[in-house]
Design a protein around this motif. Structure first.
Motif, PDB file in Angstrom:
ATOM      1  N   LEU A   2     -26.463  14.436 -17.197  1.00  0.00           N
ATOM      2  CA  LEU A   2     -25.756  13.356 -16.513  1.00  0.00           C
ATOM      3  C   LEU A   2     -25.727  12.126 -17.401  1.00  0.00           C
ATOM      4  CD1 LEU A   2     -27.328  13.694 -12.947  1.00  0.00           C
ATOM      5  CD2 LEU A   2     -25.227  14.720 -13.819  1.00  0.00           C
ATOM      6  N   GLN A   3     -24.582  11.493 -17.458  1.00  0.00           N
ATOM      7  CA  GLN A   3     -24.408  10.307 -18.294  1.00  0.00           C
ATOM      8  C   GLN A   3     -23.900   9.179 -17.436  1.00  0.00           C
ATOM      9  OE1 GLN A   3     -25.024  10.170 -21.719  1.00  0.00           O
ATOM     10  NE2 GLN A   3     -24.604   7.984 -21.669  1.00  0.00           N
ATOM     11  N   ALA A   4     -24.729   8.164 -17.238  1.00  0.00           N
ATOM     12  CA  ALA A   4     -24.329   6.989 -16.474  1.00  0.00           C
ATOM     13  C   ALA A   4     -23.781   5.931 -17.409  1.00  0.00           C
ATOM     14  CB  ALA A   4     -25.525   6.435 -15.703  1.00  0.00           C
ATOM     15  N   SER A   5     -22.765   5.222 -16.938  1.00  0.00           N
ATOM     16  CA  SER A   5     -22.160   4.163 -17.738  1.00  0.00           C
ATOM     17  C   SER A   5     -21.578   3.110 -16.813  1.00  0.00           C
ATOM     18  CB  SER A   5     -21.076   4.743 -18.642  1.00  0.00           C
ATOM     19  OG  SER A   5     -20.044   5.321 -17.868  1.00  0.00           O
ATOM     20  N   GLY A   6     -21.156   1.997 -17.415  1.00  0.00           N
ATOM     21  CA  GLY A   6     -20.492   0.955 -16.653  1.00  0.00           C
ATOM     22  C   GLY A   6     -21.325  -0.277 -16.376  1.00  0.00           C
ATOM     23  N   GLY A   7     -22.578  -0.249 -16.755  1.00  0.00           N
ATOM     24  CA  GLY A   7     -23.423  -1.410 -16.546  1.00  0.00           C
ATOM     25  C   GLY A   7     -23.024  -2.558 -17.454  1.00  0.00           C
ATOM     26  N   GLY A   8     -23.606  -3.720 -17.183  1.00  0.00           N
ATOM     27  CA  GLY A   8     -23.314  -4.880 -18.002  1.00  0.00           C
ATOM     28  C   GLY A   8     -23.819  -6.139 -17.342  1.00  0.00           C
ATOM     29  N   LEU A   9     -23.380  -7.255 -17.888  1.00  0.00           N
ATOM     30  CA  LEU A   9     -23.765  -8.568 -17.386  1.00  0.00           C
ATOM     31  C   LEU A   9     -22.619  -9.121 -16.550  1.00  0.00           C
ATOM     32  CD1 LEU A   9     -25.616 -11.085 -17.357  1.00  0.00           C
ATOM     33  CD2 LEU A   9     -24.485 -11.783 -19.488  1.00  0.00           C
ATOM     34  N   LEU A  18     -19.933   1.616 -11.681  1.00  0.00           N
ATOM     35  CA  LEU A  18     -20.706   2.550 -12.481  1.00  0.00           C
ATOM     36  C   LEU A  18     -20.107   3.941 -12.358  1.00  0.00           C
ATOM     37  CD1 LEU A  18     -24.348   1.464 -11.576  1.00  0.00           C
ATOM     38  CD2 LEU A  18     -22.789   0.499 -13.271  1.00  0.00           C
ATOM     39  N   SER A  19     -20.204   4.682 -13.438  1.00  0.00           N
ATOM     40  CA  SER A  19     -19.741   6.063 -13.450  1.00  0.00           C
ATOM     41  C   SER A  19     -20.887   6.971 -13.866  1.00  0.00           C
ATOM     42  CB  SER A  19     -18.577   6.236 -14.434  1.00  0.00           C
ATOM     43  OG  SER A  19     -17.479   5.437 -14.075  1.00  0.00           O
ATOM     44  N   CYS A  20     -20.846   8.172 -13.371  1.00  0.00           N
ATOM     45  CA  CYS A  20     -21.833   9.184 -13.740  1.00  0.00           C
ATOM     46  C   CYS A  20     -21.075  10.474 -14.002  1.00  0.00           C
ATOM     47  CB  CYS A  20     -22.853   9.372 -12.633  1.00  0.00           C
ATOM     48  SG  CYS A  20     -24.057  10.691 -12.946  1.00  0.00           S
ATOM     49  N   ALA A  21     -21.024  10.860 -15.255  1.00  0.00           N
ATOM     50  CA  ALA A  21     -20.291  12.056 -15.640  1.00  0.00           C
ATOM     51  C   ALA A  21     -21.266  13.162 -16.007  1.00  0.00           C
ATOM     52  CB  ALA A  21     -19.377  11.752 -16.816  1.00  0.00           C
ATOM     53  N   ALA A  22     -20.889  14.374 -15.662  1.00  0.00           N
ATOM     54  CA  ALA A  22     -21.761  15.509 -15.933  1.00  0.00           C
ATOM     55  C   ALA A  22     -21.155  16.405 -17.005  1.00  0.00           C
ATOM     56  CB  ALA A  22     -21.988  16.315 -14.674  1.00  0.00           C
ATOM     57  N   SER A  23     -22.013  16.930 -17.814  1.00  0.00           N
ATOM     58  CA  SER A  23     -21.580  17.939 -18.784  1.00  0.00           C
ATOM     59  C   SER A  23     -22.494  19.139 -18.654  1.00  0.00           C
ATOM     60  CB  SER A  23     -21.647  17.373 -20.204  1.00  0.00           C
ATOM     61  OG  SER A  23     -22.956  16.951 -20.511  1.00  0.00           O
ATOM     62  N   GLY A  24     -21.907  20.301 -18.718  1.00  0.00           N
ATOM     63  CA  GLY A  24     -22.704  21.507 -18.637  1.00  0.00           C
ATOM     64  C   GLY A  24     -23.174  21.845 -17.241  1.00  0.00           C
ATOM     65  N   PHE A  66     -21.630  -2.129  -1.553  1.00  0.00           N
ATOM     66  CA  PHE A  66     -21.469  -1.011  -2.486  1.00  0.00           C
ATOM     67  C   PHE A  66     -20.730   0.134  -1.795  1.00  0.00           C
ATOM     68  CE2 PHE A  66     -25.448  -1.748  -5.379  1.00  0.00           C
ATOM     69  CZ  PHE A  66     -25.063  -3.072  -5.541  1.00  0.00           C
ATOM     70  N   THR A  67     -19.947   0.849  -2.568  1.00  0.00           N
ATOM     71  CA  THR A  67     -19.359   2.100  -2.093  1.00  0.00           C
ATOM     72  C   THR A  67     -19.606   3.184  -3.130  1.00  0.00           C
ATOM     73  OG1 THR A  67     -17.195   1.547  -3.041  1.00  0.00           O
ATOM     74  CG2 THR A  67     -17.563   0.986  -0.725  1.00  0.00           C
ATOM     75  N   ILE A  68     -19.699   4.409  -2.666  1.00  0.00           N
ATOM     76  CA  ILE A  68     -19.913   5.541  -3.553  1.00  0.00           C
ATOM     77  C   ILE A  68     -18.776   6.531  -3.340  1.00  0.00           C
ATOM     78  CG2 ILE A  68     -21.372   6.738  -1.863  1.00  0.00           C
ATOM     79  CD1 ILE A  68     -23.039   7.810  -4.223  1.00  0.00           C
ATOM     80  N   SER A  69     -18.337   7.136  -4.413  1.00  0.00           N
ATOM     81  CA  SER A  69     -17.264   8.119  -4.324  1.00  0.00           C
ATOM     82  C   SER A  69     -17.468   9.156  -5.420  1.00  0.00           C
ATOM     83  CB  SER A  69     -15.895   7.442  -4.465  1.00  0.00           C
ATOM     84  OG  SER A  69     -15.786   6.787  -5.713  1.00  0.00           O
ATOM     85  N   ARG A  70     -16.710  10.218  -5.320  1.00  0.00           N
ATOM     86  CA  ARG A  70     -16.820  11.253  -6.336  1.00  0.00           C
ATOM     87  C   ARG A  70     -15.458  11.895  -6.553  1.00  0.00           C
ATOM     88  NH1 ARG A  70     -21.279  15.155  -4.366  1.00  0.00           N
ATOM     89  NH2 ARG A  70     -20.752  16.230  -6.303  1.00  0.00           N
ATOM     90  N   ASP A  71     -15.285  12.379  -7.763  1.00  0.00           N
ATOM     91  CA  ASP A  71     -14.093  13.124  -8.135  1.00  0.00           C
ATOM     92  C   ASP A  71     -14.587  14.433  -8.736  1.00  0.00           C
ATOM     93  OD1 ASP A  71     -11.829  14.245  -9.283  1.00  0.00           O
ATOM     94  OD2 ASP A  71     -11.002  12.314  -9.881  1.00  0.00           O
ATOM     95  N   ASN A  72     -14.633  15.449  -7.917  1.00  0.00           N
ATOM     96  CA  ASN A  72     -15.186  16.719  -8.396  1.00  0.00           C
ATOM     97  C   ASN A  72     -14.330  17.351  -9.488  1.00  0.00           C
ATOM     98  OD1 ASN A  72     -17.451  16.590  -6.735  1.00  0.00           O
ATOM     99  ND2 ASN A  72     -16.445  17.677  -5.058  1.00  0.00           N
ATOM    100  N   ALA A  73     -13.043  17.065  -9.466  1.00  0.00           N
ATOM    101  CA  ALA A  73     -12.170  17.602 -10.513  1.00  0.00           C
ATOM    102  C   ALA A  73     -12.540  17.017 -11.876  1.00  0.00           C
ATOM    103  CB  ALA A  73     -10.721  17.301 -10.189  1.00  0.00           C
ATOM    104  N   LYS A  74     -13.019  15.773 -11.865  1.00  0.00           N
ATOM    105  CA  LYS A  74     -13.432  15.112 -13.105  1.00  0.00           C
ATOM    106  C   LYS A  74     -14.943  15.213 -13.317  1.00  0.00           C
ATOM    107  CE  LYS A  74      -9.671  11.734 -13.197  1.00  0.00           C
ATOM    108  NZ  LYS A  74      -9.319  10.285 -13.248  1.00  0.00           N
ATOM    109  N   ASN A  75     -15.621  15.859 -12.363  1.00  0.00           N
ATOM    110  CA  ASN A  75     -17.070  16.002 -12.482  1.00  0.00           C
ATOM    111  C   ASN A  75     -17.765  14.649 -12.640  1.00  0.00           C
ATOM    112  OD1 ASN A  75     -18.682  18.282 -12.165  1.00  0.00           O
ATOM    113  ND2 ASN A  75     -19.104  18.484 -14.349  1.00  0.00           N
ATOM    114  N   THR A  76     -17.314  13.692 -11.844  1.00  0.00           N
ATOM    115  CA  THR A  76     -17.784  12.321 -11.986  1.00  0.00           C
ATOM    116  C   THR A  76     -18.051  11.703 -10.612  1.00  0.00           C
ATOM    117  OG1 THR A  76     -16.516  12.059 -14.026  1.00  0.00           O
ATOM    118  CG2 THR A  76     -17.250  10.041 -12.949  1.00  0.00           C
ATOM    119  N   VAL A  77     -19.086  10.882 -10.574  1.00  0.00           N
ATOM    120  CA  VAL A  77     -19.436  10.123  -9.378  1.00  0.00           C
ATOM    121  C   VAL A  77     -19.390   8.640  -9.734  1.00  0.00           C
ATOM    122  CG1 VAL A  77     -21.226   9.680  -7.668  1.00  0.00           C
ATOM    123  CG2 VAL A  77     -20.876  11.978  -8.535  1.00  0.00           C
ATOM    124  N   TYR A  78     -18.987   7.821  -8.768  1.00  0.00           N
ATOM    125  CA  TYR A  78     -18.820   6.398  -9.013  1.00  0.00           C
ATOM    126  C   TYR A  78     -19.660   5.582  -8.017  1.00  0.00           C
ATOM    127  CZ  TYR A  78     -14.699   8.280 -11.321  1.00  0.00           C
ATOM    128  OH  TYR A  78     -13.856   9.014 -12.114  1.00  0.00           O
TER     129      TYR A  78
END
Length: 121
Positions: A2-9, A18-24, A66-78
């Motif tokens: 799992l790779q989380a991204s989108g953080g910052g100041l 924030l995004s969380c993408a999965a590989s494998g 906050f809201t949470i969502s997912r796109d299973n086609a992209k294998n990503t959670v937001y």
């Protein structure tokens, strides 16, 4: 993995996504959660979404912002974070759960590396 991204100041009152993408691994088989850990504090539950996206839960501290969502086609959670507050400053982790108590860390088998969110006042 799992790779989380989108953080910052960001300034208080601002937004980040924030995004969380999965590989494998196919995320659609898992409930996906977000946790956060502020400096000197325990890692705490933020939000979770079921496999289809039809059910979500939030910690009281972020409910309505906050809201949470997912796109299973992209294998990503937001995680969309609005109206951010300085107390939201933390490293945010995404995690995948195959079952168990969704509020607890022990229910999550796979974890991302975390992404830092800093909210300035």
């Amino acid at each position: 993995q799992l790779q989380a991204s989108g953080g910052g100041l960001v300034q208080a009152g601002g937004s980040l996504r924030l995004s969380c993408a999965a590989s494998g691994r196919t995320l659609s088989n898992y409930r996906m959660g977000w946790f956060r850990q502020a400096p000197g504090k325990e890692r705490e539950f933020v939000s979770v979404i079921n496999w289809s996206g039809s059910t979500t839960y939030f910690a009281d501290s972020v409910k309505g912002r906050f809201t949470i969502s997912r796109d299973n086609a992209k294998n990503t959670v937001y995680l969309q974070m609005n109206s951010l507050k300085p107390e939201d400053t933390a490293v945010y982790y995404c995690a995948a759960s195959g079952g168990g108590n969704i509020w607890t860390r022990s229910a999550y088998e796979y974890w991302g590396q975390g992404t830092l969110v800093t909210v300035s006042s």
